[in-house]
Design a protein around this motif. Structure first.
Motif, PDB file in Angstrom:
ATOM      1  N   THR A   3       0.940  -1.143   0.010  1.00 47.59           N
ATOM      2  CA  THR A   3      -0.151   0.054  -0.189  1.00 47.59           C
ATOM      3  C   THR A   3       1.000   1.149  -0.013  1.00 47.59           C
ATOM      4  O   THR A   3       1.832   1.230   0.584  1.00 47.59           O
ATOM      5  N   LYS A   4       0.560   2.049  -0.693  1.00 47.20           N
ATOM      6  CA  LYS A   4       1.395   3.520  -1.018  1.00 47.20           C
ATOM      7  C   LYS A   4       0.465   4.647  -0.302  1.00 47.20           C
ATOM      8  O   LYS A   4      -1.021   4.506  -0.547  1.00 47.20           O
ATOM      9  N   ILE A   5       0.969   5.515   0.216  1.00 44.58           N
ATOM     10  CA  ILE A   5       0.221   6.604   0.821  1.00 44.58           C
ATOM     11  C   ILE A   5       0.692   8.082   0.298  1.00 44.58           C
ATOM     12  O   ILE A   5       1.964   8.302   0.233  1.00 44.58           O
ATOM     13  N   TRP A  37       1.396   5.506  -7.169  1.00 43.28           N
ATOM     14  CA  TRP A  37       1.904   4.408  -6.603  1.00 43.28           C
ATOM     15  C   TRP A  37       2.565   3.734  -7.484  1.00 43.28           C
ATOM     16  O   TRP A  37       3.619   3.047  -7.316  1.00 43.28           O
ATOM     17  N   THR A  75      -5.457  11.832   3.020  1.00 42.31           N
ATOM     18  CA  THR A  75      -4.540  10.833   2.966  1.00 42.31           C
ATOM     19  C   THR A  75      -5.119   9.829   2.091  1.00 42.31           C
ATOM     20  O   THR A  75      -6.126   9.256   2.193  1.00 42.31           O
ATOM     21  N   GLU A  77      -4.624   6.191   0.404  1.00 42.61           N
ATOM     22  CA  GLU A  77      -4.003   4.908   0.551  1.00 42.61           C
ATOM     23  C   GLU A  77      -4.359   4.231  -0.664  1.00 42.61           C
ATOM     24  O   GLU A  77      -5.600   4.055  -0.943  1.00 42.61           O
ATOM     25  N   THR A  78      -3.222   3.492  -1.359  1.00 44.66           N
ATOM     26  CA  THR A  78      -3.577   2.904  -2.701  1.00 44.66           C
ATOM     27  C   THR A  78      -2.953   1.671  -2.576  1.00 44.66           C
ATOM     28  O   THR A  78      -1.720   1.518  -2.121  1.00 44.66           O
ATOM     29  N   SER A  79      -3.844   0.527  -3.339  1.00 43.52           N
ATOM     30  CA  SER A  79      -2.997  -0.729  -3.167  1.00 43.52           C
ATOM     31  C   SER A  79      -3.562  -1.410  -4.686  1.00 43.52           C
ATOM     32  O   SER A  79      -4.456  -1.001  -5.099  1.00 43.52           O
ATOM     33  N   TYR A  92      -8.648   1.993  -3.162  1.00 38.25           N
ATOM     34  CA  TYR A  92      -8.331   3.393  -2.842  1.00 38.25           C
ATOM     35  C   TYR A  92      -9.193   3.554  -1.454  1.00 38.25           C
ATOM     36  O   TYR A  92     -10.199   3.235  -1.636  1.00 38.25           O
TER      37      TYR A  92
END
Length: 133
Positions: A3-5, A37, A75, A77-79, A92
């Motif tokens: 997960t990227k933030i 991401w 914020t 969060e992406t995965s 997301y």
């Protein structure tokens, strides 16, 4: 697949008469998060296009739980939901500065050969980069 933030601040121009973020902006937020991401994973949209690969969005969904407002710091969060095949699915979650979940969403993109304008499997070098991050 990690997960990227990212964080972003809501701009005044993104709000509507009710002073909430207009729903159309969430597609832009998802795009920003998705590109970051990929970039943080070592994958460049620009380089993919140079290689003749496009990633058009074929599906986009969002669920709004609470409104975001002008000057909120969001914020995102992406995965990636699963191992990419001919498609890649991003998921997301958006939180406000109070750490409240305000929006969830997903987008499905398809790898396309630009010359043939046909879907292709995720190129091996991109797949390896995504899996090995």
């Amino acid at each position: 697949m990690k997960t990227k933030i990212i964080k972003l601040r809501v701009r005044y121009s993104e709000t509507d008469q009710m002073q909430f973020v207009h729903h159309s902006n969430y597609a832009k937020y998802f795009e920003i998060a998705r590109i970051e991401w990929l970039r943080s994973s070592g994958i460049s949209y620009k380089e993919m296009e140079t290689e003749g690969i496009m990633l058009p969005v074929v599906s986009l969904s969002s669920e709004f739980k609470k409104p975001a407002k002008y000057d909120d710091v969001l914020t995102i969060e992406t995965s990636v939901e699963q191992k990419p095949t001919a498609k890649i699915i991003f998921v997301y979650q958006i939180y406000n500065q109070g750490k409240e979940l305000i929006t969830t969403g997903s987008s499905t993109l398809v790898f396309v050969d630009m010359k043939k304008n046909k879907p292709i499997r995720c190129p091996d070098h991109i797949l390896e980069t995504i899996i090995n991050q």
